[in-house]
Design a protein around this motif. Sequence first.
Motif, mmCIF file in Angstrom:
data_model
loop_
_atom_site.group_PDB
_atom_site.id
_atom_site.type_symbol
_atom_site.label_atom_id
_atom_site.label_comp_id
_atom_site.label_asym_id
_atom_site.label_seq_id
_atom_site.Cartn_x
_atom_site.Cartn_y
_atom_site.Cartn_z
ATOM 1 N N ASP A 1 0.831 -1.213 0.000
ATOM 2 C CA ASP A 1 0.000 0.000 0.000
ATOM 3 C C ASP A 1 0.863 1.260 0.000
ATOM 4 O OD1 ASP A 1 -2.246 -1.572 0.029
ATOM 5 O OD2 ASP A 1 -2.575 -1.402 2.199
ATOM 6 N N GLN A 2 1.947 1.237 0.806
ATOM 7 C CA GLN A 2 2.843 2.402 0.868
ATOM 8 C C GLN A 2 3.530 2.632 -0.466
ATOM 9 O OE1 GLN A 2 3.297 4.684 3.333
ATOM 10 N NE2 GLN A 2 1.547 3.676 4.305
ATOM 11 N N LYS A 3 3.958 1.563 -1.089
ATOM 12 C CA LYS A 3 4.631 1.695 -2.388
ATOM 13 C C LYS A 3 3.670 2.207 -3.461
ATOM 14 C CE LYS A 3 8.832 0.405 -1.425
ATOM 15 N NZ LYS A 3 9.976 1.340 -1.605
ATOM 16 N N VAL A 4 2.420 1.753 -3.400
ATOM 17 C CA VAL A 4 1.415 2.239 -4.353
ATOM 18 C C VAL A 4 1.204 3.747 -4.170
ATOM 19 C CG1 VAL A 4 -1.039 2.163 -4.969
ATOM 20 C CG2 VAL A 4 0.233 0.041 -4.659
ATOM 21 N N ILE A 5 1.185 4.181 -2.907
ATOM 22 C CA ILE A 5 1.053 5.614 -2.631
ATOM 23 C C ILE A 5 2.249 6.374 -3.208
ATOM 24 C CG2 ILE A 5 1.091 7.357 -0.802
ATOM 25 C CD1 ILE A 5 -0.563 5.424 0.912
ATOM 26 N N GLU A 6 3.458 5.818 -3.019
ATOM 27 C CA GLU A 6 4.662 6.453 -3.561
ATOM 28 C C GLU A 6 4.585 6.565 -5.080
ATOM 29 O OE1 GLU A 6 8.538 5.099 -2.271
ATOM 30 O OE2 GLU A 6 7.667 4.342 -0.392
ATOM 31 N N ILE A 7 4.131 5.496 -5.716
ATOM 32 C CA ILE A 7 4.011 5.491 -7.177
ATOM 33 C C ILE A 7 3.008 6.550 -7.633
ATOM 34 C CG2 ILE A 7 3.096 4.161 -9.128
ATOM 35 C CD1 ILE A 7 4.402 1.677 -7.871
ATOM 36 N N GLN A 8 1.843 6.580 -6.979
ATOM 37 C CA GLN A 8 0.827 7.553 -7.374
ATOM 38 C C GLN A 8 1.296 8.978 -7.123
ATOM 39 O OE1 GLN A 8 -2.100 6.717 -9.063
ATOM 40 N NE2 GLN A 8 -1.898 8.914 -9.419
ATOM 41 N N LYS A 9 2.012 9.155 -6.017
ATOM 42 C CA LYS A 9 2.537 10.483 -5.686
ATOM 43 C C LYS A 9 3.534 10.938 -6.745
ATOM 44 C CE LYS A 9 4.093 12.858 -1.492
ATOM 45 N NZ LYS A 9 4.544 12.644 -0.086
ATOM 46 N N GLU A 10 4.401 10.012 -7.159
ATOM 47 C CA GLU A 10 5.401 10.335 -8.178
ATOM 48 C C GLU A 10 4.721 10.646 -9.518
ATOM 49 O OE1 GLU A 10 9.289 11.179 -9.121
ATOM 50 O OE2 GLU A 10 8.464 10.617 -7.184
ATOM 51 N N LYS A 11 3.702 9.867 -9.857
ATOM 52 C CA LYS A 11 2.950 10.143 -11.078
ATOM 53 C C LYS A 11 2.266 11.507 -11.004
ATOM 54 C CE LYS A 11 1.866 5.410 -12.592
ATOM 55 N NZ LYS A 11 0.775 4.422 -12.808
ATOM 56 N N ASP A 12 1.675 11.783 -9.835
ATOM 57 C CA ASP A 12 1.007 13.074 -9.646
ATOM 58 C C ASP A 12 2.002 14.220 -9.798
ATOM 59 O OD1 ASP A 12 -1.417 11.890 -9.226
ATOM 60 O OD2 ASP A 12 -1.331 11.986 -7.041
ATOM 61 N N PHE A 13 3.187 14.072 -9.189
ATOM 62 C CA PHE A 13 4.212 15.104 -9.306
ATOM 63 C C PHE A 13 4.593 15.331 -10.768
ATOM 64 C CE2 PHE A 13 6.150 14.653 -4.778
ATOM 65 C CZ PHE A 13 5.103 15.418 -4.287
ATOM 66 N N ASP A 14 4.768 14.230 -11.492
ATOM 67 C CA ASP A 14 5.148 14.355 -12.901
ATOM 68 C C ASP A 14 4.090 15.107 -13.693
ATOM 69 O OD1 ASP A 14 7.537 13.096 -12.507
ATOM 70 O OD2 ASP A 14 6.893 11.146 -13.265
ATOM 71 N N GLU A 15 2.817 14.864 -13.346
ATOM 72 C CA GLU A 15 1.733 15.528 -14.071
ATOM 73 C C GLU A 15 1.521 16.960 -13.603
ATOM 74 O OE1 GLU A 15 -1.713 13.046 -13.917
ATOM 75 O OE2 GLU A 15 -0.692 11.317 -14.815
ATOM 76 N N GLN A 16 2.112 17.327 -12.462
ATOM 77 C CA GLN A 16 1.995 18.698 -11.959
ATOM 78 C C GLN A 16 3.209 19.562 -12.314
ATOM 79 O OE1 GLN A 16 0.388 19.032 -7.726
ATOM 80 N NE2 GLN A 16 0.729 16.825 -7.859
ATOM 81 N N LYS A 17 4.269 18.921 -12.799
ATOM 82 C CA LYS A 17 5.509 19.660 -13.031
ATOM 83 C C LYS A 17 5.340 20.832 -13.981
ATOM 84 C CE LYS A 17 8.788 15.947 -11.972
ATOM 85 N NZ LYS A 17 9.749 14.959 -12.533
ATOM 86 N N ASP A 18 4.588 20.606 -15.057
ATOM 87 C CA ASP A 18 4.395 21.684 -16.025
ATOM 88 C C ASP A 18 3.674 22.869 -15.392
ATOM 89 O OD1 ASP A 18 5.702 20.296 -17.985
ATOM 90 O OD2 ASP A 18 3.872 19.529 -18.934
ATOM 91 N N LEU A 19 2.678 22.587 -14.539
ATOM 92 C CA LEU A 19 1.970 23.672 -13.851
ATOM 93 C C LEU A 19 2.887 24.390 -12.874
ATOM 94 C CD1 LEU A 19 -1.587 22.258 -13.037
ATOM 95 C CD2 LEU A 19 -0.983 24.053 -14.658
ATOM 96 N N ALA A 20 3.678 23.612 -12.126
ATOM 97 C CA ALA A 20 4.587 24.208 -11.143
ATOM 98 C C ALA A 20 5.583 25.147 -11.819
ATOM 99 C CB ALA A 20 5.327 23.121 -10.371
ATOM 100 N N ARG A 21 6.007 24.784 -13.016
ATOM 101 C CA ARG A 21 6.977 25.617 -13.741
ATOM 102 C C ARG A 21 6.356 26.910 -14.260
ATOM 103 N NH1 ARG A 21 8.675 20.270 -15.884
ATOM 104 N NH2 ARG A 21 10.620 19.699 -14.799
ATOM 105 N N LEU A 22 5.023 26.971 -14.290
ATOM 106 C CA LEU A 22 4.347 28.205 -14.716
ATOM 107 C C LEU A 22 4.303 29.248 -13.612
ATOM 108 C CD1 LEU A 22 1.249 26.751 -16.639
ATOM 109 C CD2 LEU A 22 3.404 27.568 -17.601
ATOM 110 N N ILE A 23 4.583 28.810 -12.385
ATOM 111 C CA ILE A 23 4.501 29.692 -11.213
ATOM 112 C C ILE A 23 5.893 30.182 -10.840
ATOM 113 C CG2 ILE A 23 3.830 29.841 -8.782
ATOM 114 C CD1 ILE A 23 1.807 27.586 -9.336
#
Length: 368
Positions: free
Chosen positions: A81-103
């Motif tokens: 369960d913890q590893k799945v959370i880590e994976i989802q978190k990493e995926k979420d970060f990757d999908e947020q990177k472009d937005l973060a770079r706009l700020i």
Amino acid sequence: MSNIKEYKDIIAVHPGYYIADLIEELGMTQAEFATRVGTNTKTISYLVNGQANITNDLAKKMSVMTGTSEVLWLNLQSSYDQKVIEIQKEKDFDEQKDLARLIDYEFFIDVVELPTTKSIGERILNLCKYFKVSDLRIMMNQDFLVNYRKGVSSVSDKNIINSRAWVQTAINFSQGIETKSYDAEKLKSYLSEIRSMTLQKPELFLPRMKQIFSECGVAFVLLPNLKNSGVNGAVKWIGDDRAVLAMNNRRLDADIFWFSLFHEVRHVLQRKVKTTFISYTDEEMIEENERLEKDADNFAMNYLIPPVAMRKFAPTKYTTDEEIIGFAKSIGIHPGIVAGRLQHDGVISHKRCSKLKEKYYFVMDKYA
């Protein structure tokens, strides 16, 4: 569904992977294994395929059957369960990177003292915590703080996320400002005094202005300009008895500041508690409720310069600076505001009256 999930260097192994190995090692079918464990074939099939979790009851049965501890099986599930959370978190970060770079993260280092970091993941975490969201993508939702008119092509993702970031920053700052309960009549009674402040320097009028707004139930916030936000001012209600009126403290012509201020004051008086109003540099970036925007524009223009007085003045392109100064003095307002109005209305050229138009630079207060 696979009982092993992988993303980058993160591997999550479901307990079903080990159960599948055990079944093979024992030379049993899933049906026979299920019978011996004391459950049904469907449950074992789901486990083997990573579609079900190890329950407390199943962990107990597996521990007895295999001579292991139930903690072993529960830990395998917890680790997965913890590893799945880590994976989802990493995926979420990757999908947020472009937005973060706009700020402009430097803005938040300087203004709100977010930690300095070179890691995009840490930057995302810091911004999410400050904006009080679980994911930067939430800030792109249609109903998050600021609505945009549908079909306006000039409004980019960069404009949207930065305007919302600026508004949220204003809300955060307002939490350090004490106000009384909102009182519309009291605010109206102070408007003439606020108008007279156009003749004063910022260091003189700002303390008094903040006091007035606070007494009327309005938290007045001055913030620096956030790159790509395009925001001059905003009004956001916090509950029914408190409003936030935020203004940009970048270097501004006095006429723009005062027009924006009275525009936002009108939005406060409109008391639309479910609507966030924003004043933009770009006129195409407006709130959906255009009637309220036009009402605020008219209020600001007409309160600063009464229509009757303007008609009597009857300016033309030949009106001199001295005549503008005299008219401004007669109605008790800064001449730069009159000059700005005439430029806005196309009566005089924008190249004129540079000596009349004063520029402000506000030093932002620090709120606890």
